[in-house]
Design an enzyme around this catalytic site. Structure first.
Site, PDB file in Angstrom:
ATOM      1  N   HIS A  59       0.874  -1.190   0.000  1.00  0.00           N
ATOM      2  CA  HIS A  59       0.000   0.000   0.000  1.00  0.00           C
ATOM      3  C   HIS A  59       0.902   1.228   0.000  1.00  0.00           C
ATOM      4  O   HIS A  59       1.292   1.727   1.039  1.00  0.00           O
ATOM      5  CB  HIS A  59      -0.929  -0.018   1.215  1.00  0.00           C
ATOM      6  CG  HIS A  59      -1.986   1.038   1.170  1.00  0.00           C
ATOM      7  ND1 HIS A  59      -3.217   0.881   1.788  1.00  0.00           N
ATOM      8  CD2 HIS A  59      -2.030   2.277   0.616  1.00  0.00           C
ATOM      9  CE1 HIS A  59      -3.950   1.964   1.609  1.00  0.00           C
ATOM     10  NE2 HIS A  59      -3.226   2.833   0.899  1.00  0.00           N
ATOM     11  N   GLU A 129      -7.364   1.332  -4.499  1.00  0.00           N
ATOM     12  CA  GLU A 129      -7.991   1.946  -3.320  1.00  0.00           C
ATOM     13  C   GLU A 129      -8.966   3.013  -3.807  1.00  0.00           C
ATOM     14  O   GLU A 129      -8.583   4.118  -4.155  1.00  0.00           O
ATOM     15  CB  GLU A 129      -6.944   2.559  -2.393  1.00  0.00           C
ATOM     16  CG  GLU A 129      -7.561   3.070  -1.090  1.00  0.00           C
ATOM     17  CD  GLU A 129      -6.563   3.766  -0.180  1.00  0.00           C
ATOM     18  OE1 GLU A 129      -6.874   3.920   1.012  1.00  0.00           O
ATOM     19  OE2 GLU A 129      -5.483   4.163  -0.654  1.00  0.00           O
ATOM     20  N   ASN A 219      -7.844   3.637  10.720  1.00  0.00           N
ATOM     21  CA  ASN A 219      -7.931   4.880   9.965  1.00  0.00           C
ATOM     22  C   ASN A 219      -8.934   4.711   8.828  1.00  0.00           C
ATOM     23  O   ASN A 219      -8.992   3.663   8.189  1.00  0.00           O
ATOM     24  CB  ASN A 219      -6.565   5.268   9.414  1.00  0.00           C
ATOM     25  CG  ASN A 219      -5.597   5.655  10.506  1.00  0.00           C
ATOM     26  OD1 ASN A 219      -5.577   6.789  10.955  1.00  0.00           O
ATOM     27  ND2 ASN A 219      -4.804   4.698  10.965  1.00  0.00           N
ATOM     28  N   ASP A 248       3.580   4.612  12.239  1.00  0.00           N
ATOM     29  CA  ASP A 248       4.411   5.821  12.268  1.00  0.00           C
ATOM     30  C   ASP A 248       4.221   6.645  13.535  1.00  0.00           C
ATOM     31  O   ASP A 248       4.829   7.705  13.682  1.00  0.00           O
ATOM     32  CB  ASP A 248       4.138   6.694  11.040  1.00  0.00           C
ATOM     33  CG  ASP A 248       2.692   7.175  10.940  1.00  0.00           C
ATOM     34  OD1 ASP A 248       1.865   6.781  11.799  1.00  0.00           O
ATOM     35  OD2 ASP A 248       2.380   7.935  10.004  1.00  0.00           O
ATOM     36  N   HIS A 251      -0.644   7.752  12.822  1.00  0.00           N
ATOM     37  CA  HIS A 251      -1.919   7.134  12.446  1.00  0.00           C
ATOM     38  C   HIS A 251      -2.492   6.236  13.536  1.00  0.00           C
ATOM     39  O   HIS A 251      -3.717   6.133  13.679  1.00  0.00           O
ATOM     40  CB  HIS A 251      -1.749   6.322  11.158  1.00  0.00           C
ATOM     41  CG  HIS A 251      -1.644   7.152   9.929  1.00  0.00           C
ATOM     42  ND1 HIS A 251      -0.495   7.830   9.586  1.00  0.00           N
ATOM     43  CD2 HIS A 251      -2.552   7.440   8.966  1.00  0.00           C
ATOM     44  CE1 HIS A 251      -0.702   8.487   8.460  1.00  0.00           C
ATOM     45  NE2 HIS A 251      -1.941   8.266   8.064  1.00  0.00           N
ATOM     46  N   ASP A 274       1.713   3.461   3.145  1.00  0.00           N
ATOM     47  CA  ASP A 274       0.693   4.431   2.699  1.00  0.00           C
ATOM     48  C   ASP A 274       1.363   5.764   2.352  1.00  0.00           C
ATOM     49  O   ASP A 274       0.770   6.833   2.510  1.00  0.00           O
ATOM     50  CB  ASP A 274      -0.406   4.622   3.745  1.00  0.00           C
ATOM     51  CG  ASP A 274      -1.673   5.263   3.155  1.00  0.00           C
ATOM     52  OD1 ASP A 274      -1.825   5.237   1.925  1.00  0.00           O
ATOM     53  OD2 ASP A 274      -2.480   5.800   3.929  1.00  0.00           O
ATOM     54  N   LEU A 307      -5.832  13.535   7.688  1.00  0.00           N
ATOM     55  CA  LEU A 307      -4.576  12.923   7.289  1.00  0.00           C
ATOM     56  C   LEU A 307      -4.610  12.589   5.798  1.00  0.00           C
ATOM     57  O   LEU A 307      -5.630  12.115   5.284  1.00  0.00           O
ATOM     58  CB  LEU A 307      -4.303  11.660   8.101  1.00  0.00           C
ATOM     59  CG  LEU A 307      -3.954  11.861   9.578  1.00  0.00           C
ATOM     60  CD1 LEU A 307      -3.844  10.521  10.289  1.00  0.00           C
ATOM     61  CD2 LEU A 307      -2.658  12.645   9.733  1.00  0.00           C
TER      62      LEU A 307
END
Length: 385
Positions: A59, A129, A219, A248, A251, A274, A307
């Site tokens: 991703h 996505e 998320n 990270d 998130h 991501d 985000l």
């Protein structure tokens, strides 16, 4: 550095274990021996830290200022060439909500890149996505491109992509989603719930039709609460669901990562970046991926505070869960190598340090920094070169 037959020696991290002071023999792009033996008169490289299978990012939207959906061949090349410095040897290019024509252009470019079989990190396929997501949890996706799933549109995209689409993220509560999930399962595409307002019960039902994954867990979905059970709770509770994780510290809190790990176990978690191409950009305002984003201290967001993906790279995700969430290195590496290899359909030859497997290897220092990366038996990145 090109050499078609050589040894690596050091501590090997693979298959959820650590094997100390092992010899790995690599020849013509394959691993032909793993174990202990007297070395022949061949070049060999002593690794002081950790020898791991190459990371696979399933991703990722972009890297180093580039975005896959810009549909530039040069942009693809830059991403492929840049990923090995972060330990990534293979990846799925990831789309975003766009017009169907733009998505088709993206699919065709992916087919072209795969056919070229060029150097750099290997493109294994596509993670679609959107556009079949819920407006309520669209995040940074553009509202005007979000659609309810339509079976004929899905068939058209599948036909155009050949067998390149490996994962589709959609909202399983949308009209017609059940029919689309069934179709995707028949085509051996993994279906992931994301950008979704699904309830626990709707997630349970979707599993019966083929839902098997959760996109960037916690998320793009309803919050984890103790009365109204959302997709977030379903992700924790239902063992049929495999969860993506953006590790990270922005998130998902490190303690929630620990909870997810305890509830799901290593075999049901995959680390993703991501990344939206902002990893090397300085703090400030940037135009990337067709939108204006603001980067501050690693956080990437829209003007409204939503985000907008991440500036994370997969090596930093591995570091984070080891250092902040107390997950052993052998399990963190599994989440970044073998687990993603499974969903990409390449786990019989990628994702492990084992005889017969592709020589895709990342070497980490004792501080978990990427020291060197090998793809198909060739050194494609060395930190000190």
């Amino acid at each position: 550095m090109m050499c078609n037959h050589f040894y690596l020696q050091g501590n090997v991290v693979t298959d959820k274990r650590i094997d100390k002071n092992m010899i790995i023999e690599i020849k013509d792009g394959k691993i032909i021996f793993v174990g202990k033996k007297e070395k022949e008169d061949l070049p060999y490289y002593q690794v002081e830290g950790w020898i791991c299978p190459g990371f696979i990012d399933t991703h990722i939207h972009g890297l180093n200022g580039q975005d896959f959906m810009d549909c530039s061949k040069e942009g693809f090349y830059r991403i492929q060439n840049g990923l090995p410095s972060f330990g990534v040897t293979s990846f799925l290019s990831t789309s975003r909500a766009a017009t169907l024509e733009d998505i088709k252009t993206f699919l065709l470019l992916n087919k072209l890149i795969v056919a070229e079989n060029r150097g750099g990190a290997r493109l294994l396929g596509i993670h679609l996505e959107g556009p079949w997501i819920n407006q309520k949890y669209k995040g940074a996706q553009k509202a005007e491109y979000i659609l309810d799933p339509a079976i004929e549109e899905v068939k058209s995209l599948l036909q155009m992509a050949g067998n390149l689409i490996k994962i589709v993220t959609l909202a399983p509560e949308l009209p017609n989603a059940t029919d689309v999930i069934q179709l995707l399962k028949e085509k051996k595409v993994a279906i992931s719930a994301g950008h979704t307002d699904a309830s626990y019960e709707e997630m349970e039902m979707a599993i019966q039709y083929g839902l098997s994954r959760v996109t960037h867990c916690f998320n793009g979905m309803g919050p984890l609460t103790h009365r109204n059970l959302t997709a977030a709770f379903a992700a924790l509770d239902l063992q049929e669901l495999h969860c993506e994780l953006i590790a990270d510290g922005i998130h998902v809190h490190s303690k929630i990562i620990e909870l997810l790990y305890r509830m799901k176990g290593v075999d049901h978690l995959t680390l993703i970046s991501d990344c939206t191409g902002t990893n090397q950009l300085p703090d400030g305002c940037h135009q990337i991926g067709g939108k204006t984003v603001y980067k501050s201290g690693g956080k990437v967001s829209l003007a409204n505070g939503s985000l907008a993906g991440s500036s994370l790279t997969l090596d930093k995700a591995v570091q984070y869960i080891i250092q902040k969430s107390r997950i052993p290195i052998e399990e963190a590496v599994q989440m970044a190598s073998y687990n993603p290899a499974v969903v990409c359909g390449v786990s019989e030859h990628k994702g492990r340090i084992a005889v017969g497997f592709d020589a895709d290897v990342v070497m980490l220092t004792n501080d978990l920094e990427v020291e060197s990366t090998i793809i198909d038996g060739n050194f494609v990145f060395r930190r000190n070169d």
